[in-house]
Design a protein around this motif. Sequence first.
Motif: not given
Length: 107
Positions: A75-82
């Motif tokens: 399950t994807l919880l969070d992302v930080a983009t470049a």
Amino acid sequence: MQACNGHITTVDETAQLALGKNNTKPTFVISKVGIENGVMYAAMIGGWGDGSAGWIDGRLYAGEPRHVPSIGTFTLLDVATAQTAYGHGSATLCFEPDPDFEASDRI
């Protein structure tokens, strides 16, 4: 952040995630992370790599569990983009191993 009944791990784009005991197969790679129409996503490919059913090649969307047979549920919880054109983003995942899967203790 959504509750997780498994292991929480953060994976950089292009990094390899080895989930098996002693950091072995199956392995996975996060190739893209982003936010589209307000929804976080991460592209993920990997699994056993031997033609078995334990394989994923597609997008994970925030909060939507994806089960990979014989391995477990992601399950994807969070992302930080470049932050720069040549940088890498990251994805924070919840991994809930299947009962018969021997997961690494380093997740």
